[in-house]
Design an enzyme around this catalytic site. Structure first.
Site, mmCIF file in Angstrom:
data_model
loop_
_atom_site.group_PDB
_atom_site.id
_atom_site.type_symbol
_atom_site.label_atom_id
_atom_site.label_comp_id
_atom_site.label_asym_id
_atom_site.label_seq_id
_atom_site.Cartn_x
_atom_site.Cartn_y
_atom_site.Cartn_z
ATOM 1 N N ARG A 55 0.797 -1.138 -0.004
ATOM 2 C CA ARG A 55 0.134 0.211 0.121
ATOM 3 C C ARG A 55 0.852 1.042 0.130
ATOM 4 N NH1 ARG A 55 -1.737 0.959 4.159
ATOM 5 N NH2 ARG A 55 -0.915 -0.992 5.422
ATOM 6 N N LYS A 196 -8.365 -2.199 1.595
ATOM 7 C CA LYS A 196 -8.407 -1.443 2.678
ATOM 8 C C LYS A 196 -8.778 0.240 2.664
ATOM 9 C CE LYS A 196 -5.890 -3.543 6.161
ATOM 10 N NZ LYS A 196 -5.503 -4.763 5.807
ATOM 11 N N HIS A 215 -9.375 -4.213 13.092
ATOM 12 C CA HIS A 215 -8.411 -4.851 12.359
ATOM 13 C C HIS A 215 -7.883 -6.086 13.004
ATOM 14 C CE1 HIS A 215 -4.354 -4.844 10.203
ATOM 15 N NE2 HIS A 215 -5.081 -5.250 9.412
ATOM 16 N N SER A 233 0.598 -5.896 10.739
ATOM 17 C CA SER A 233 0.786 -7.108 9.445
ATOM 18 C C SER A 233 2.130 -7.656 9.782
ATOM 19 C CB SER A 233 1.166 -5.737 8.271
ATOM 20 O OG SER A 233 1.437 -6.618 7.218
ATOM 21 N N LYS A 237 -2.340 -13.048 12.228
ATOM 22 C CA LYS A 237 -4.063 -12.792 12.361
ATOM 23 C C LYS A 237 -4.473 -13.800 11.397
ATOM 24 C CE LYS A 237 -4.589 -8.536 10.659
ATOM 25 N NZ LYS A 237 -2.960 -8.158 10.804
ATOM 26 N N THR A 238 -3.826 -13.927 9.946
ATOM 27 C CA THR A 238 -4.269 -14.841 9.049
ATOM 28 C C THR A 238 -3.912 -16.276 9.416
ATOM 29 O OG1 THR A 238 -4.298 -13.114 7.251
ATOM 30 C CG2 THR A 238 -4.332 -15.562 6.587
ATOM 31 N N ASP A 252 -9.218 -10.631 8.479
ATOM 32 C CA ASP A 252 -8.587 -9.306 8.610
ATOM 33 C C ASP A 252 -9.344 -8.229 9.135
ATOM 34 O OD1 ASP A 252 -6.048 -7.928 8.032
ATOM 35 O OD2 ASP A 252 -7.366 -6.863 6.460
ATOM 36 N N ARG A 317 1.521 -12.448 -2.171
ATOM 37 C CA ARG A 317 0.031 -12.599 -1.472
ATOM 38 C C ARG A 317 -0.830 -13.505 -2.095
ATOM 39 N NH1 ARG A 317 -1.615 -9.623 3.742
ATOM 40 N NH2 ARG A 317 0.048 -8.370 3.800
HETATM 41 P P1 ATP Z 1 -1.520 -8.888 7.293
HETATM 42 O O1 ATP Z 1 -2.214 -7.731 8.173
HETATM 43 O O2 ATP Z 1 -0.718 -7.991 6.551
HETATM 44 O O3 ATP Z 1 -2.513 -9.609 6.325
HETATM 45 P P2 ATP Z 1 -1.300 -10.919 9.348
HETATM 46 O O4 ATP Z 1 -1.507 -10.583 10.777
HETATM 47 O O5 ATP Z 1 -2.378 -11.623 8.716
HETATM 48 O O6 ATP Z 1 -0.628 -9.701 8.336
HETATM 49 P P3 ATP Z 1 0.151 -13.295 8.495
HETATM 50 O O7 ATP Z 1 -0.134 -13.161 7.205
HETATM 51 O O8 ATP Z 1 -0.508 -14.179 9.480
HETATM 52 O O9 ATP Z 1 -0.028 -11.915 9.261
HETATM 53 O O10 ATP Z 1 1.780 -13.497 8.863
HETATM 54 C C1 ATP Z 1 2.360 -14.123 9.696
HETATM 55 C C2 ATP Z 1 3.782 -14.740 9.413
HETATM 56 O O11 ATP Z 1 4.459 -15.162 10.262
HETATM 57 C C3 ATP Z 1 3.444 -15.823 8.245
HETATM 58 O O12 ATP Z 1 4.300 -15.845 7.192
HETATM 59 C C4 ATP Z 1 3.798 -17.088 9.099
HETATM 60 O O13 ATP Z 1 4.007 -18.239 8.396
HETATM 61 C C5 ATP Z 1 4.913 -16.474 10.060
HETATM 62 N N1 ATP Z 1 5.096 -17.003 11.455
HETATM 63 C C6 ATP Z 1 6.093 -17.525 11.974
HETATM 64 N N2 ATP Z 1 6.132 -18.017 13.126
HETATM 65 C C7 ATP Z 1 4.887 -17.744 13.555
HETATM 66 C C8 ATP Z 1 3.916 -17.960 14.633
HETATM 67 N N3 ATP Z 1 4.704 -18.168 15.830
HETATM 68 N N4 ATP Z 1 2.963 -17.348 14.537
HETATM 69 C C9 ATP Z 1 2.164 -16.888 13.539
HETATM 70 N N5 ATP Z 1 3.093 -16.711 12.395
HETATM 71 C C10 ATP Z 1 4.080 -17.149 12.539
HETATM 72 MN MN MN Z 2 -3.930 -11.158 7.110
#
Ligand code: ATP
Ligand code: MN
Length: 529
Positions: A55, A196, A215, A233, A237-238, A252, A317
Site C-alpha cells: 500500500r 483497505k 483490524h 501486519s 492474524k491470517t 482481517d 500474497r
Molecule cells: P496482514 O495484516 O499483513 O494480513 P497478518 O497479521 O495476517 O498480516 P500473517 O499473514 O498471518 O499476518 O503472517 C504471519 C507470518 O509469520 C506468516 O508468514 C507465518 O508463516 C509467519 N510465522 C512464523 N512464526 C509464526 C508464529 N509463531 N505465529 C504466527 N505466524 C508465524
Molecule cells: Mn492477514
C-alpha cells in the site's frame, strides 16, 4: 453489451466505456490473460505482478469538509485534502476512462445485512475485479438485480496524477470523499488498496452506530466460543485464525455490534512468502487453486509457484474467497467473543509468548499497537525496528484512537471476554540471537487459553510490563513461557526489556492526555533506567 450496462457509469460521467458488469471468474481470467495482466500458474491461480507491491499510506487522503472536519483525527495517516482537488482529479480520470474497457463489481462490505455497505467497484484491471470478487461479500443473484450502490470506488492504475498540477504528493493517490461517497485511486496496481480503502470507510462510519470496527481476524470453537486476533501486519492474524480445530470467520476486518461480530469481507488475503505446507496446509492449498489471485509470486519454469522466492517482494500474497478454506462459518457472523488476543511479533524477544491483560493493560496495549520488525536490508542495521501503530491499524483508522479504545473497552466489559497478549515473534534472544516462536507452540498456547485450560493454572508477574504469565501450559516447554528464562544471557534480557519498556512509555506520551490515568499507570515505572 446491454443498454443497462452502457448507462451504468453515467452517474460517474463515463459514457462510452466497454463495461463488464459483475463478470464471473472464467470471464475475468480470460480478460486478465488477454490484457497481459498475468499468467495462469500450475494448479490454476491467476498470477500477477504489480508496480507497487504494497500500500501507499503517504498518498492516501481524506477530503476535509463539513462531514469530516471535526470527526477525523487529522495528522499521522489521516491527511486532509480539499474537495476541489478531488473534483478535478475525478474529472480528469473520467475523461481518461472514456472509450476504455472497465470492470464493475457490485459487492457488499460486511456480512451483516444491517450494517453492510453496498459498494460498486469500478476497475481498469481485470485482476482487480477478480480480487474484489474474492475479497468482498458476493451478493446473491437477487441482491445483484436490485443493487443500489451506496459507495463507488474508481480505480485506474494507468491514470497517474501530475503532482505539480493536481495537488497531490506523487503520481499515486487514494482519495476518500465521505460526502460524495467515493474513493478514487490512481497510479498504483496494488490490489490491497481496494480492500483497505473501504475498510477505512467502515472504520469511520460504524462507531457512530455503536459498532466497533476492528483490524482483527476471528474464529469460533466447536462449543461456539468466539475469539478475535488483533495485530499489525505479519503478526499472525491470517495464520493463526486458520486453525484446524476452529471455524474461520474472517482473517482481517470485523465489526462488533450489540449482537456479536461480523466479517467485513468475503475472502482472505494471505501472505505466502516461505509458506510451510505442514504448518499452514489450508492456506497453502489456495496457492494451487483455480480462482485464487497470486500477487507477485514468482513461478518456476514449469509454472508452479515458488513461494520461497522473494525477489519481487517479501509481501507476496494469495487472495481467495473464504469458501476455499474448508472450515468456515458460512454466514460470516457469530456471537460475542469469549477471548480477545492481541498479537505482536516482537523481534526484541522481550514480550512473553502468552500473557493475560487487565482492563487497563488492554487499553494500554490497544492504544500502543506494538510490533517489532526484523532489521531491513540496509547494511549495518542489526537492531529490531519497533512499530507503534495505534488500534493495531493506524493507517485505516480515521477517528481518534480514544474513540475506538473506549468502544473496545465497553464491548470487552459487557461480554466478559478475557484479553491476552501473544508474542509470535522472537524467543531466547532478540532477532539474530534467538529464534522465532514456532507456529506449533503459538497455536498450543492460544488453544490452551481459548479452551479455558489456564483457568486453574498459577500465573506470575514479570517486572518490566507487569504482565501475568502462566507458569505451565500443556504442550509447551516451561522454559519458553517466561521470556527471561528463555534467554541464555539474562542480563542482556533485562537490558533489552528495559529499553523496550522505555520505548512503550515514550510512544504513549502522545496519548496520555486523552486516557484515564489508570491506563497510563498500568505500565510500571520502577523498571525504568
Ligand atoms: P496482514 O495484516 O499483513 O494480513 P497478518 O497479521 O495476517 O498480516 P500473517 O499473514 O498471518 O499476518 O503472517 C504471519 C507470518 O509469520 C506468516 O508468514 C507465518 O508463516 C509467519 N510465522 C512464523 N512464526 C509464526 C508464529 N509463531 N505465529 C504466527 N505466524 C508465524
Ligand atoms: Mn492477514
Amino acid at each position: 453489451m446491454s443498454l443497462t450496462q452502457a448507462a451504468l457509469l453515467h452517474d460517474l460521467g463515463i459514457y462510452d466505456a466497454t463495461i463488464h458488469h459483475n463478470p464471473g471468474v472464467d470471464e475475468l481470467y480470460a480478460a486478465a490473460l488477454r490484457l497481459g495482466e498475468g499468467v495462469r500458474a500450475a494448479g490454476g491461480p491467476l498470477t500477477v505482478r504489480t508496480d507497487k507491491t504494497g500500500r501507499s499510506p503517504k498518498d492516501r487522503f481524506i477530503v476535509e469538509d463539513d462531514l469530516t472536519r471535526e470527526r477525523v483525527w487529522w495528522g499521522g495517516f489521516n491527511t486532509p485534502i480539499s474537495g476541489d482537488v478531488f473534483d478535478r482529479l475525478l474529472e480528469k480520470m473520467t475523461a481518461y476512462a472514456q472509450g476504455k474497457e472497465l470492470f464493475v463489481q457490485d459487492v457488499f462490505a460486511g456480512t451483516d445485512p444491517e450494517y453492510r455497505l453496498s459498494v460498486r467497484m469500478v476497475t481498469e484491471m481485470a485482476y482487480h475485479s477478480l480480487f474484489i470478487r474474492n475479497m468482498f461479500v458476493r451478493p446473491t443473484e437477487e441482491e445483484r438485480a436490485g443493487f443500489q450502490p451506496e459507495w463507488t470506488v474508481l480505480n485506474i492504475p494507468s491514470f497517474k496524477a501530475d503532482p505539480a498540477r493536481d495537488g497531490v504528493r506523487s503520481e499515486t493517490f487514494i482519495i476518500v470523499n465521505f460526502t460524495r461517497r467515493m474513493i478514487i485511486v490512481g497510479g498504483t496496481q496494488y490490489a490491497g488498496e481496494n480492500k483497505k480503502g473501504i475498510f477505512g470507510v467502515l472504520n469511520f462510519l460504524l462507531p457512530e452506530r455503536g459498532v466497533m470496527p476492528m483490524h482483527c481476524s476471528a474464529n469460533v470453537g466447536l462449543d461456539g466460543d468466539v475469539a478475535l486476533f488483533f495485530g499489525l501486519s505479519g503478526t499472525g492474524k491470517t495464520t493463526l485464525s486458520a486453525d484446524p480445530g476452529r471455524k474461520l470467520i474472517g482473517d482481517d476486518e470485523h465489526g462488533w455490534t450489540d449482537r456479536g461480530i461480523f466479517n467485513f469481507e468475503g475472502g482472505c488475503y494471505a501472505k505466502v512468502i516461505k509458506l510451510n505446507p505442514e504448518a499452514e496446509p489450508a492456506i497453502y492449498r489456495t496457492t494451487r487453486s483455480y480462482g485464487t489471485v497470486l500477487e507477485n509470486v514468482v513461478l518456476r519454469p514449469d509454472g508452479t509457484p515458488d513461494l520461497d522466492d522473494g525477489s519481487l517482494t517479501e509481501n507476496t500474497r494469495s487472495a481467495y474467497p473464504i469458501t476455499q478454506i474448508g472450515n468456515i462459518v458460512e454466514e460470516g457472523m457469530a456471537g460475542h467473543p469469549s477471548n480477545v488476543v492481541f498479537l505482536t511479533a516482537d523481534a526484541f524477544g522481550v514480550l512473553p509468548p502468552l500473557s493475560r491483560l487487565t482492563p487497563e493493560q488492554t487499553m494500554y496495549q490497544f492504544i500502543s499497537g506494538f510490533t517489532a520488525k526484523i532489521p531491513g536490508t540496509e547494511q549495518g542495521v542489526t537492531e529490531p525496528q519497533p512499530t507503534f501503530s495505534t488500534c493495531f491499524g493506524a493507517p485505516f483508522m480515521p477517528r481518534h484512537p480514544g474513540e475506538y479504545a473506549r468502544l473496545l473497552a465497553e464491548k470487552v466489559e459487557k461480554s466478559g471476554a478475557t484479553v491476552w497478549l501473544v508474542n509470535t515473534g522472537w524467543s531466547g534472544g532478540q532477532y539474530g540471537q534467538g529464534q522465532r516462536m514456532s507456529i506449533a507452540h503459538t497455536r498450543a498456547l492460544i488453544n490452551a487459553a481459548l479452551s479455558g485450560q489456564l483457568d486453574g493454572v498459577r500465573f506470575e508477574r514479570e517486572p518490566f510490563f507487569d504482565l501475568e504469565i502462566p507458569t505451565e501450559v500443556p504442550g509447551v516447554p516451561s522454559e519458553v513461557l517466561n521470556p527471561r528464562d528463555a534467554w541464555s544471557d539474562q542480563e542482556a534480557y533485562d537490558r533489552t526489556a528495559r529499553k523496550l519498556a522505555g520505548m512503550f512509555r515514550e510512544n504513549f506520551k502522545r496519548f496520555e492526555d486523552g486516557v484515564d490515568p489508570a491506563v497510563t499507570a498500568s505500565m510500571p515505572e520502577h523498571a525504568q533506567g
